[in-house]
Design a protein around this motif. Structure first.
Motif, short mmCIF file in Angstrom:
data_model
loop_
_atom_site.label_atom_id
_atom_site.label_comp_id
_atom_site.label_asym_id
_atom_site.label_seq_id
_atom_site.Cartn_x
_atom_site.Cartn_y
_atom_site.Cartn_z
N MET A 1 -6.05 -5.58 12.74
CA MET A 1 -6.09 -4.40 12.05
C MET A 1 -7.16 -4.08 11.21
SD MET A 1 -2.75 -3.68 9.71
CE MET A 1 -1.68 -4.04 10.93
N SER A 2 -7.65 -2.94 10.92
CA SER A 2 -8.84 -2.64 10.39
C SER A 2 -8.28 -2.39 8.78
CB SER A 2 -9.55 -1.22 10.62
OG SER A 2 -8.35 -0.06 10.56
N VAL A 3 -9.07 -2.44 7.77
CA VAL A 3 -8.78 -2.31 6.45
C VAL A 3 -8.00 -0.64 6.06
CG1 VAL A 3 -9.35 -2.05 3.95
CG2 VAL A 3 -10.24 -3.99 5.52
N LEU A 4 -8.56 0.13 6.98
CA LEU A 4 -8.30 1.34 6.69
C LEU A 4 -6.50 1.53 7.42
CD1 LEU A 4 -8.35 4.46 6.07
CD2 LEU A 4 -9.55 4.88 8.30
N GLN A 5 -6.50 0.97 8.47
CA GLN A 5 -5.08 0.76 9.44
C GLN A 5 -4.13 -0.08 8.15
OE1 GLN A 5 -6.23 -1.21 12.76
NE2 GLN A 5 -5.48 0.53 14.08
N LEU A 6 -4.61 -1.05 7.68
CA LEU A 6 -3.97 -1.94 6.66
C LEU A 6 -3.33 -1.07 5.57
CD1 LEU A 6 -2.54 -4.70 6.06
CD2 LEU A 6 -5.04 -5.26 5.12
N SER A 7 -4.45 -0.26 4.88
CA SER A 7 -4.06 0.42 3.86
C SER A 7 -3.15 1.39 3.95
CB SER A 7 -5.39 1.05 3.30
OG SER A 7 -5.86 1.84 3.95
N LYS A 8 -3.15 2.12 4.97
CA LYS A 8 -2.00 3.02 5.53
C LYS A 8 -0.49 2.40 5.53
CE LYS A 8 -5.24 6.38 7.61
NZ LYS A 8 -5.41 7.24 9.00
N VAL B 1 0.64 -0.47 4.20
CA VAL B 1 0.97 -0.89 3.08
C VAL B 1 1.10 0.22 1.87
CG1 VAL B 1 0.29 -3.22 3.59
CG2 VAL B 1 -1.34 -1.74 2.27
N GLY B 2 0.56 1.39 2.32
CA GLY B 2 0.51 2.35 1.01
C GLY B 2 -0.29 2.23 -0.09
N LEU B 3 -1.52 1.85 0.20
CA LEU B 3 -2.64 1.81 -0.56
C LEU B 3 -3.74 2.55 -0.30
CD1 LEU B 3 -2.48 -2.01 -1.68
CD2 LEU B 3 -1.99 0.00 -3.29
N SER B 4 -4.71 3.04 -0.95
CA SER B 4 -5.90 3.48 -0.41
C SER B 4 -6.91 2.32 0.02
CB SER B 4 -6.61 4.38 -1.57
OG SER B 4 -6.95 3.58 -2.74
N LYS B 5 -7.94 2.60 0.69
CA LYS B 5 -8.76 1.51 1.30
C LYS B 5 -9.37 0.63 0.25
CE LYS B 5 -12.32 1.14 4.56
NZ LYS B 5 -13.80 1.50 5.18
N THR B 6 -9.92 1.21 -0.71
CA THR B 6 -10.59 0.13 -1.74
C THR B 6 -9.88 -0.82 -2.43
OG1 THR B 6 -12.44 1.79 -1.95
CG2 THR B 6 -12.30 0.11 -3.57
N PRO B 7 -8.69 -0.39 -3.09
CA PRO B 7 -7.80 -1.26 -3.46
C PRO B 7 -7.13 -2.16 -2.72
CG PRO B 7 -7.17 1.05 -4.33
CD PRO B 7 -8.30 0.93 -3.25
N CYS B 8 -6.88 -1.79 -1.35
CA CYS B 8 -6.34 -2.68 -0.33
C CYS B 8 -7.26 -3.81 0.17
CB CYS B 8 -6.00 -1.96 1.12
SG CYS B 8 -5.23 -2.82 2.29
N LEU C 1 2.47 -8.89 -0.71
CA LEU C 1 3.33 -9.26 0.40
C LEU C 1 3.39 -8.37 1.61
CD1 LEU C 1 6.31 -10.40 -1.95
CD2 LEU C 1 4.79 -11.86 -0.88
N LYS C 2 3.12 -6.99 1.44
CA LYS C 2 3.01 -6.12 2.58
C LYS C 2 1.73 -6.58 3.42
CE LYS C 2 5.51 -1.82 1.86
NZ LYS C 2 5.18 -0.72 1.18
N ILE C 3 0.77 -6.79 2.52
CA ILE C 3 -0.49 -6.97 3.39
C ILE C 3 -0.30 -8.26 3.99
CG2 ILE C 3 -3.05 -7.74 2.70
CD1 ILE C 3 -2.89 -5.88 0.44
#
Length: 156
Positions: free
Chosen positions: A27-34, A36-43, A15-17
């Protein structure tokens, strides 16, 4: 149903994603992961799943209608003379081809469809109404409401 999904199937990270991307789809996956509070790969894995499962239908630019000269909005109520399935399908197919029709909704009530029509001005709207919308299959009459000010325009 096998292809039916509800938000119950999503956890708080999903839901946060969705919320983050609805605000900024670039936004990049890296920005998105930060965010929502996940590391890049799981995000990235979750993002791919959300796309694959149809929660995310696509990514697009939000255009400025005023800068593009198409900031006149009117809503047209459309009543059909025939509401049998074949007539509805013919109307649906034809209305999708009118580029000025931004949205089309089948409505339960005193009329059959509500169209959101975006044009440059009232004269252009009148031409679209007279030449395109009124000549759609089974249209018996229309009624127009012109927008004076858009207070909120967003997707979900």
């Amino acid at each position: 149903m096998a292809n039916s999904h509800k938000t119950d199937d999503l956890d708080h990270f999903d839901l946060k994603i969705l919320e983050a991307l609805s605000e900024d789809g670039r936004m990049s996956v890296l920005q998105l992961s930060k965010r929502v509070g996940l590391s890049k790969t799981p995000c990235q894995t979750r993002l791919k799943r959300l796309v694959d499962e149809g929660y995310i239908l696509g990514f697009r630019a939000v255009l400025n209608p005023q800068k593009l000269g198409v900031d006149h909005i009117a809503f047209a109520e459309v009543k059909l003379s025939d509401t049998r399935e074949k007539a509805l399908e013919e109307f649906n197919t034809a209305v999708r081809k009118i580029k000025e029709v931004e949205e089309c909704h089948m409505i339960a009530g005193a009329f059959d469809y509500l169209l959101k029509v975006r044009t440059s001005d009232i004269r252009k709207y009148r031409r679209v109404l007279g030449e395109k919308i009124s000549s759609l299959p089974s249209v018996s009459n229309t009624s127009t409401f012109v927008v004076m000010q858009s207070v909120k325009e967003t997707g979900i």
